[in-house]
Every structure is written in structure tokens, then in C-alpha cells.
Design a protein around this motif. Structure first.
Motif, PDB file in Angstrom:
ATOM      1  N   GLN A 108       2.516   1.775  -3.304  1.00  0.00           N
ATOM      2  CA  GLN A 108       1.529   2.234  -4.292  1.00  0.00           C
ATOM      3  C   GLN A 108       1.279   3.723  -4.152  1.00  0.00           C
ATOM      4  N   ARG A 109       1.111   4.129  -2.906  1.00  0.00           N
ATOM      5  CA  ARG A 109       0.811   5.539  -2.657  1.00  0.00           C
ATOM      6  C   ARG A 109       1.963   6.420  -3.128  1.00  0.00           C
ATOM      7  N   ASP A 123       1.392  14.883   0.929  1.00  0.00           N
ATOM      8  CA  ASP A 123      -0.005  15.006   1.311  1.00  0.00           C
ATOM      9  C   ASP A 123      -0.415  16.470   1.286  1.00  0.00           C
ATOM     10  N   HIS A 145       0.829  -1.202   0.000  1.00  0.00           N
ATOM     11  CA  HIS A 145       0.000   0.000   0.000  1.00  0.00           C
ATOM     12  C   HIS A 145       0.857   1.243   0.000  1.00  0.00           C
ATOM     13  N   GLU A 149       4.054   5.734  -5.437  1.00  0.00           N
ATOM     14  CA  GLU A 149       4.047   5.746  -6.900  1.00  0.00           C
ATOM     15  C   GLU A 149       3.023   6.743  -7.427  1.00  0.00           C
ATOM     16  N   GLN A 150       1.859   6.727  -6.791  1.00  0.00           N
ATOM     17  CA  GLN A 150       0.808   7.651  -7.223  1.00  0.00           C
ATOM     18  C   GLN A 150       1.258   9.097  -7.068  1.00  0.00           C
ATOM     19  N   LEU A 151       1.863   9.375  -5.918  1.00  0.00           N
ATOM     20  CA  LEU A 151       2.308  10.742  -5.677  1.00  0.00           C
ATOM     21  C   LEU A 151       3.396  11.138  -6.656  1.00  0.00           C
ATOM     22  N   LYS A 152       4.243  10.175  -6.983  1.00  0.00           N
ATOM     23  CA  LYS A 152       5.313  10.480  -7.947  1.00  0.00           C
ATOM     24  C   LYS A 152       4.700  10.846  -9.286  1.00  0.00           C
ATOM     25  N   LYS A 153       3.618  10.137  -9.624  1.00  0.00           N
ATOM     26  CA  LYS A 153       2.961  10.424 -10.911  1.00  0.00           C
ATOM     27  C   LYS A 153       2.421  11.843 -10.911  1.00  0.00           C
ATOM     28  N   VAL A 154       1.780  12.203  -9.770  1.00  0.00           N
ATOM     29  CA  VAL A 154       1.248  13.559  -9.674  1.00  0.00           C
ATOM     30  C   VAL A 154       2.383  14.563  -9.778  1.00  0.00           C
TER      31      VAL A 154
END
Lengths: 318, 81
Positions: free
Chosen positions: A143-144, A293, A140, A146-151
Motif C-alpha cells: 500500500q505504501r 521517504d 501495508h 502504491e501511495q508513493l508511486k502516486k505521489v
């Protein structure tokens, strides 16, 4: 009658591996019965008559009470063959008793093995569950991230002047946790509220010595009016560690764009005063400069502090 | 013109709160709250007066929506081609 039931229960209980208790019960039962027999002298009761015939066993087998358990049944021929009148045990208990055999040490081993195996199995299950759970949590977290890196907020570098006139870049703040807020000094109520909130959060986190210090930053979206002097006047009303940042309109724009901050100066009135409409968010950046965040107006200082604590804990673990 | 400092901000907010309380008590009758209105305008920069006035209007409107409900506007008409 009660003693008879107890003996039956005792046998069934043993099959369920409750060895000590049942043998204890049987021991007490047998002893009591034989005592009663000796004192009363009456042999009308068929149970007592039968038990009194076992009396010799009661005397000398105290340490080996397991042997006594089998006492009446160690000689199967005797049991089945002997006539006991109206008294007789149900067939299945007789069969089971016989199948156990006379060897008590095997029973001991069997019980111990059973216990050990159960414990190992249970321990294995628990261990597996624990491991899988940790793996899931780790997944988890990854994943988070990775998501933030994408943003990819805050990937760029900013170069601004702080409220004392020193040049600061993003690199200067690597290694600390940063709470970033964009606003302007002529803000009627929202910016002071949010900065008060940030001050409260930082103070609350400061109280916990085990946590690293958080660096609050205030970046202006109104560089035309918010110069170094203006910022210096402004930030001293809030947390002592709060740093105000400003620069040329281009520099400020770059910083704002990095965090996708919306800012739009409103119409000027006759005083030349205007309000800047802007995104109202507090950004949390970790010591690697990674945006982690954000907190909006709905989050109060307690919730934000809690969230930051959690981020700090999981950061250390990674 | 420099931005209000902390004390000035608090003074402005106090005057605003007084005005709003007066307006609430008098069903938004501006005439009965003239004194507070003047006080408010004196304590706050002009931009803030405008901002807070608009804010009050918005809050009243929001309250109205929440208590009285509203008629959703007609959506875009079906394609006329």
C-alpha cells in the motif's frame, strides 16, 4: 483423614488427566497407610481398617501403579457391597471410577491422544496467526509503495554536473540508496546543519557492514552562484562521499521540479548577495530510483538512520 | 564573492551567539552590546547579518506568543452582500 482426601483428589485429578501425579500420590498414600497399620497393629481407625484389607495389593504392583489406582475399585461389586462402616466415598467419584473401567492402556492412549490433539491444534492456531500477520505486513508495504508511486516524486531524470565537473544523471545513481538535499552554498545556517546531519547519518550507517552504502547528494537551488568550483569548496567540509550537483538554471529547475522543491531567491543587497528561500527536506531514494521517504528539520540523525535501516530491511524482503 | 567556508561560518555563528547572549543579559538593550554588534557584523556577510537579526526578532516574537498568549485576529467578516 488426610489420606482419604488425597485418594479422592487423586480420582478427581485423574479425571482431569493428571495421571502420573495422582497415581503417585495414591501409591505413597496406600503404602504409608499399610506400613502404619502393620507397625501399630491398631484397627480402631476405620480408614486404616479398610486400607489394611487392601494391604496385599501394595506389595507386588509397583511398576503397574496404574493398576493399583483401580485397586480398590476393580471389583465394583466388592466395593459397593462391602460394608465399610462410617467410611464411604462420595457417590460421584464412585460412579466416575466405575465408568473408567479396568483397561489402563485405553487411558494411556486417551491421554496421549489428548496431548497430541491439543498440541496440533495449538500449533495450528499459532501458525495461522503468524501467517495472517505476515500477510498484513506485506499488504501495508505494498500500500505504501502504491501511495508513493502516486505521489510520483523523482520520476523524471536529471542531468547535472558534479563538483568535479563530471556529468551525472539520475541513472548513474540507480543501484544505490540516495539521500538527496537541495540547498545553496551561501546558506547561513540551515544547509550546513542539514548537511552535517546527513553526514552523521551516512557515517552511522557506514559502521554497519551488512547495510549497503548510502550516497548523499547535494543539489543547488542557486545555480547562478553555485558553480562547480563553489560546490567543490563547499562539499569538502562534509562527508567525503557527498557529491555536489549543479548545472544551468534550466537543468537545476528540472531537477528541483521533479521533487517539487520550492526555491525562491530573495532580494539582492548592495553586495549582490541574497538568500534563497527553499524547501528544507532530505529525500530518501531507493536503488530503483523510487522516492521512499523524507525527513524534515525535526528529525535528528539517529531517527533518520533508524528509518533508513528499516527501509533497507523491508526493501530486501520485497 | 564566494561563500564562507566552514571556519568562517563557525566564526560568524560564534559572534552571533555572543551578541545574542549579551542582548539576553541586557534585555535587548542594543546600546550596551555595541561591541558585540560590531564583531558580529565584521564576521558575517551582510545578508547573514540581516537574516540572523530577523531570526532573532522572530524567535523573540514566538517566545512572547508562547508565554503571554495572543488575541486571535478577527476572522473575515460575514458576507456583506
Amino acid at each position: 483423614m488426610l489420606c482419604l482426601e488425597r485418594r479422592m483428589l487423586g480420582l478427581v485429578g485423574f479425571i482431569g488427566s493428571d495421571l502420573h501425579a495422582t497415581s503417585g500420590r495414591l501409591l505413597r498414600c496406600t503404602l504409608r497407610s499399610s506400613t502404619v497399620q502393620q507397625t501399630s497393629g491398631s484397627t480402631h481407625h476405620p480408614q486404616r481398617a479398610w486400607l489394611s484389607s487392601q494391604a496385599p495389593l501394595c506389595g507386588h504392583h509397583t511398576p503397574k501403579h496404574r493398576t493399583r489406582l483401580y485397586g480398590p475399585f476393580t471389583h465394583p461389586q466388592q466395593t459397593l457391597g462391602s460394608s465399610r462402616g462410617p467410611f464411604s466415598l462420595p457417590l460421584f467419584t464412585q460412579r466416575v471410577a466405575l465408568s473408567q473401567g479396568p483397561n489402563t492402556s485405553t487411558a494411556k492412549i486417551r491421554l496421549r491422544t489428548r496431548l497430541v490433539v491439543t498440541l496440533l491444534f495449538g500449533g495450528g492456531l499459532l501458525g495461522t496467526w503468524w501467517y495472517v500477520r505476515n500477510e498484513k505486513q506485506q499488504n501495508h508495504r505494498m500500500q505504501r509503495i502504491e501511495q508513493l508511486k502516486k505521489v510520483a516524486l523523482g520520476q523524471g531524470d536529471f542531468s547535472l554536473l558534479d563538483h568535479r565537473g563530471h556529468r551525472r544523471t539520475k541513472r548513474d545513481f540507480l543501484g544505490s540508496w540516495v539521500l538527496l538535499y537541495f540547498g545553496f552554498t551561501h546558506c547561513p545556517d540551515i544547509c550546513p546543519d542539514e548537511l552535517d546531519k546527513i553526514s552523521a547519518v551516512v557515517s552511522a550507517l557506514d559502521k554497519d557492514r551488512s547495510l549497503p552504502a548510502v550516497q548523499p547528494l547535494f543539489v543547488t537551488v542557486d545555480p547562478e552562484r553555485d558553480n562547480v568550483a563553489a560546490l567543490e569548496r563547499y562539499v569538502k567540509d562534509f562527508h567525503p562521499r557527498l557529491i555536489g550537483l549543479t548545472g544551468t538554471p534550466e537543468e537545476v529547475k528540472v531537477a528541483g521540479k521533479d521533487y517539487r522543491v520550492y526555491a525562491s531567491p530573495g532580494p539582492k543587497d548592495e553586495d549582490g548577495d541574497y538568500i534563497v528561500d527553499h524547501t528544507i527536506l532530505i529525500y530518501l531514494v531507493n536503488p530503483d530510483g523510487l522516492f521512499l521517504d523524507y525527513y524534515n528539520r525535526m528529525k535528528d540523525d539517529v531517527q533518520i538512520a533508524e528509518s533508513i535501516r528499516n527501509h533497507m530491511k523491508s526493501y530486501v524482503k520485497l | 564573492m564566494s561563500a564562507p567556508n566552514s571556519n568562517q561560518r563557525k566564526a560568524c555563528w560564534g559572534a552571533r551567539d555572543e551578541l545574542w547572549k549579551c542582548l539576553d543579559d541586557n534585555q535587548d538593550n542594543a546600546a550596551s552590546c555595541e561591541k558585540f554588534q560590531k564583531e558580529f557584523e565584521a564576521s558575517c556577510p551582510a545578508q547573514w547579518v540581516k537574516y540572523f537579526t530577523k531570526r532573532r526578532d522572530f524567535l523573540k516574537y514566538k517566545e512572547k506568543m508562547q508565554t503571554e498568549g495572543f488575541e486571535p485576529a478577527d476572522g473575515p467578516k460575514e458576507s456583506q452582500s
